[in-house]
Enzyme design. Structure first.
Site, PDB file in Angstrom:
ATOM      1  N   HIS A   1      16.660  38.757 -14.798  1.00 44.27           N
ATOM      2  CA  HIS A   1      17.150  38.763 -13.416  1.00 44.27           C
ATOM      3  C   HIS A   1      17.954  37.516 -13.047  1.00 44.27           C
ATOM      4  CE1 HIS A   1      13.728  36.109 -12.729  1.00 44.27           C
ATOM      5  NE2 HIS A   1      14.282  35.758 -11.591  1.00 44.27           N
TER       6      HIS A   1
HETATM    7  C1  UD1 Z   1      14.705  34.889  -6.164  1.00 49.04           C
HETATM    8  C2  UD1 Z   1      14.638  33.408  -6.536  1.00 49.04           C
HETATM    9  C3  UD1 Z   1      14.354  33.263  -8.034  1.00 49.04           C
HETATM   10  C4  UD1 Z   1      13.148  34.048  -8.439  1.00 49.04           C
HETATM   11  C5  UD1 Z   1      13.339  35.502  -8.013  1.00 49.04           C
HETATM   12  C6  UD1 Z   1      12.185  36.371  -8.393  1.00 49.04           C
HETATM   13  C7  UD1 Z   1      16.098  31.975  -5.188  1.00 49.04           C
HETATM   14  C8  UD1 Z   1      17.317  31.125  -5.222  1.00 49.04           C
HETATM   15  N1  UD1 Z   1      15.894  32.728  -6.269  1.00 49.04           N
HETATM   16  O1  UD1 Z   1      15.848  35.428  -6.823  1.00 49.04           O
HETATM   17  O2  UD1 Z   1      14.115  31.907  -8.305  1.00 49.04           O
HETATM   18  O3  UD1 Z   1      12.990  33.972  -9.836  1.00 49.04           O
HETATM   19  O4  UD1 Z   1      13.520  35.530  -6.590  1.00 49.04           O
HETATM   20  O5  UD1 Z   1      12.473  37.701  -8.118  1.00 49.04           O
HETATM   21  O6  UD1 Z   1      15.369  31.922  -4.225  1.00 49.04           O
HETATM   22  N2  UD1 Z   1      16.586  42.393  -3.346  1.00 49.04           N
HETATM   23  C9  UD1 Z   1      16.059  43.618  -3.029  1.00 49.04           C
HETATM   24  N3  UD1 Z   1      14.804  43.676  -2.524  1.00 49.04           N
HETATM   25  C10 UD1 Z   1      14.062  42.560  -2.321  1.00 49.04           C
HETATM   26  C11 UD1 Z   1      14.634  41.313  -2.637  1.00 49.04           C
HETATM   27  C12 UD1 Z   1      15.877  41.252  -3.154  1.00 49.04           C
HETATM   28  O7  UD1 Z   1      16.671  44.646  -3.203  1.00 49.04           O
HETATM   29  O8  UD1 Z   1      12.912  42.696  -1.870  1.00 49.04           O
HETATM   30  C13 UD1 Z   1      17.936  42.340  -3.940  1.00 49.04           C
HETATM   31  C14 UD1 Z   1      19.002  42.085  -2.906  1.00 49.04           C
HETATM   32  O9  UD1 Z   1      20.058  42.913  -3.185  1.00 49.04           O
HETATM   33  C15 UD1 Z   1      19.398  40.639  -3.146  1.00 49.04           C
HETATM   34  C16 UD1 Z   1      19.052  40.434  -4.611  1.00 49.04           C
HETATM   35  O10 UD1 Z   1      17.986  41.329  -4.899  1.00 49.04           O
HETATM   36  O11 UD1 Z   1      20.732  40.392  -2.884  1.00 49.04           O
HETATM   37  C17 UD1 Z   1      18.647  39.028  -4.866  1.00 49.04           C
HETATM   38  O12 UD1 Z   1      17.534  38.649  -4.034  1.00 49.04           O
HETATM   39  P1  UD1 Z   1      17.312  37.118  -3.630  1.00 49.04           P
HETATM   40  O13 UD1 Z   1      16.067  36.959  -2.865  1.00 49.04           O
HETATM   41  O14 UD1 Z   1      18.548  36.576  -3.060  1.00 49.04           O
HETATM   42  O15 UD1 Z   1      17.148  36.372  -5.017  1.00 49.04           O
HETATM   43  P2  UD1 Z   1      16.453  36.841  -6.374  1.00 49.04           P
HETATM   44  O16 UD1 Z   1      17.519  37.170  -7.352  1.00 49.04           O
HETATM   45  O17 UD1 Z   1      15.354  37.830  -6.177  1.00 49.04           O
END
Ligand code: UD1
Length: 387
Positions: free
Chosen positions: A221
């Site tokens: 991821h």
């Molecule tokens: C975040 C953390 C990362 C951690 C990861 C675990 C930061 C900078 N990064 O990254 O360190 O390893 O979480 O998962 O804080 N999304 C969903 N549903 C959700 C959450 C996210 O669909 O419940 C999708 C959204 O499209 C979003 C993307 O995932 O744009 C990324 O989510 P985000 O919280 O920005 O960061 P992660 O990649 O999950």
């Protein structure tokens, strides 16, 4: 300007994203078992919000429902971080907390830490001092900045202290307490869901299960691995080759699933010995990792969990902020080169992979140590104000 004095209110415990929950659950339990601490409030920023990324893990880890949910959701880093800060500030103003406890390295960690410190509220950072020394990684920025503004820094491995001292942090603020994530792992391992159940539920027919007795778990991821089409396509090509050696179980993070679809790579994974799963619950993940021959991952936490479980881990990154998993544990840093991945995988399949040992203080009592220290630290502050 807000008040420059911390209050005598609750300890605010912050979670935002999935890897925070397994760290906060044992800490909340340890805080709750002491009578010499102020009351605890659990604040969820809402960074992760999907039921499978969030609610399921809360249930598995027996976390209480958050007292406050800021419901920030997704956004660019700037928008997400700013929105968390904007919504957290009134909570701090209303609660006048004694202390704010943040864990790990996600955007919620730095956002809430920054709000607190500017209001004169002490910040305690759990999992301080880890460094990948790679500033292109968003989490590295969050780690460095959070440590700089924290009053108390709790570390999971001894090397973290050296990183912090090098960055000018006073040694008497740093406390080696062990690894909360392993507190959770040890507490919940007896209830792990057997891997075969998750594989069956993922759609493998009863008659085919025999072919899934030996398998690898894969998770991907990191933006650096999944946000660029060529990089992701190459990684998927390597996984397809790996699946000719043994079947792969691949729980997909929403970011990765969305990118696979957006880049038109879905068909590459179809009809292979690669089982694509929804994000798994904590107990399912524990069962899958424990039974795996090997785990391939770009996660931080999984490098530690596999070390605690004694399962070989091949880390698909160029660096790690958790060097103890390499020096003492079962982790090998492999990068994302196809030949390197397949060579290391073949090595594990031939000789069983790295054995390793469980690091110091990864024995399930980190929560107790933090609670005991924080109780003493807060009461010292009351009797001898720092300023
Ligand atoms: C975040 C953390 C990362 C951690 C990861 C675990 C930061 C900078 N990064 O990254 O360190 O390893 O979480 O998962 O804080 N999304 C969903 N549903 C959700 C959450 C996210 O669909 O419940 C999708 C959204 O499209 C979003 C993307 O995932 O744009 C990324 O989510 P985000 O919280 O920005 O960061 P992660 O990649 O999950």
């Amino acid at each position: 300007m807000g008040s420059m004095e911390s209050g005598s209110g609750p300890v605010l415990c912050i979670v935002g994203a999935r890897p925070n929950y397994m760290k906060m659950a044992p800490l909340i339990r340890a805080f709750g078992s002491r009578t010499d601490l102020p009351p605890i409030q659990l604040i969820h920023t809402g960074q992760h919000y999907d039921p499978l990324m969030n609610d399921q893990l809360f249930r598995d880890l027996q976390l209480p429902a958050p007292d406050v949910n800021l419901e920030v959701g997704s956004g660019t880093h700037a928008v997400q971080t700013a929105e968390i800060m904007r919504r957290f500030e009134p909570v701090v103003d209303a609660q006048r907390p004694s202390c704010v406890v943040v864990v790990g390295d996600v955007n919620s960690t730095i956002a809430c830490g920054l709000v607190a410190v500017k209001k004169g509220v002490p910040v305690a950072h759990v999992e301080a001092g880890l460094r990948s020394h790679d500033r292109s990684m968003p989490e590295e920025i969050n780690r460095v900045l959070t440590d700089q503004i924290s009053d108390v820094l709790y570390t999971t491995e001894r090397a973290a202290r050296d990183n912090l001292v090098r960055e000018g942090i006073a040694a008497d603020r740093i406390h080696f307490v062990g690894n909360l994530m392993i507190d959770s792992l040890l507490a919940h391992r007896p209830r792990a869901v057997p891997a075969v159940e998750s594989i069956r539920r993922g759609g493998i027919a009863e008659t085919e299960l025999r072919g899934w007795e030996r398998f690898a778990v894969v998770t991907l991821h990191r933006p650096s691995n999944v946000d660029d089409r060529d990089t992701l396509a190459a990684l998927i090509g390597t996984l397809v080759e790996a699946s000719e050696r043994l079947p792969l179980v691949l729980p997909l993070h929403p970011r990765t699933r969305a990118n696979i679809e957006r880049f038109g790579l879905t068909s590459e994974l179809a009809d292979r010995r690669i089982l694509l799963l929804q994000p798994q619950g904590y107990l399912e993940m524990l069962g899958l990792m424990s039974a795996a021959v090997v785990v391939l991952t770009d996660s931080g936490g999984i490098q530690e969990e596999t070390t605690a479980l004694g399962v070989p881990c091949l880390t698909l990154r160029e660096n790690t902020e958790r060097p103890i998993t390499i020096d003492q544990g079962t982790n090998t840093l492999v990068g994302i080169d196809r030949r390197a991945i397949l060579r290391e995988l073949d090595g594990v399949l031939t000789n069983g992979g790295k054995r390793g040992r469980v690091p110091e203080f990864w024995e399930g009592r980190a929560g107790e140590r933090i609670a005991a220290h924080l109780a003493g630290w807060l009461s010292d502050r009351v009797t001898q104000p720092a300023h």
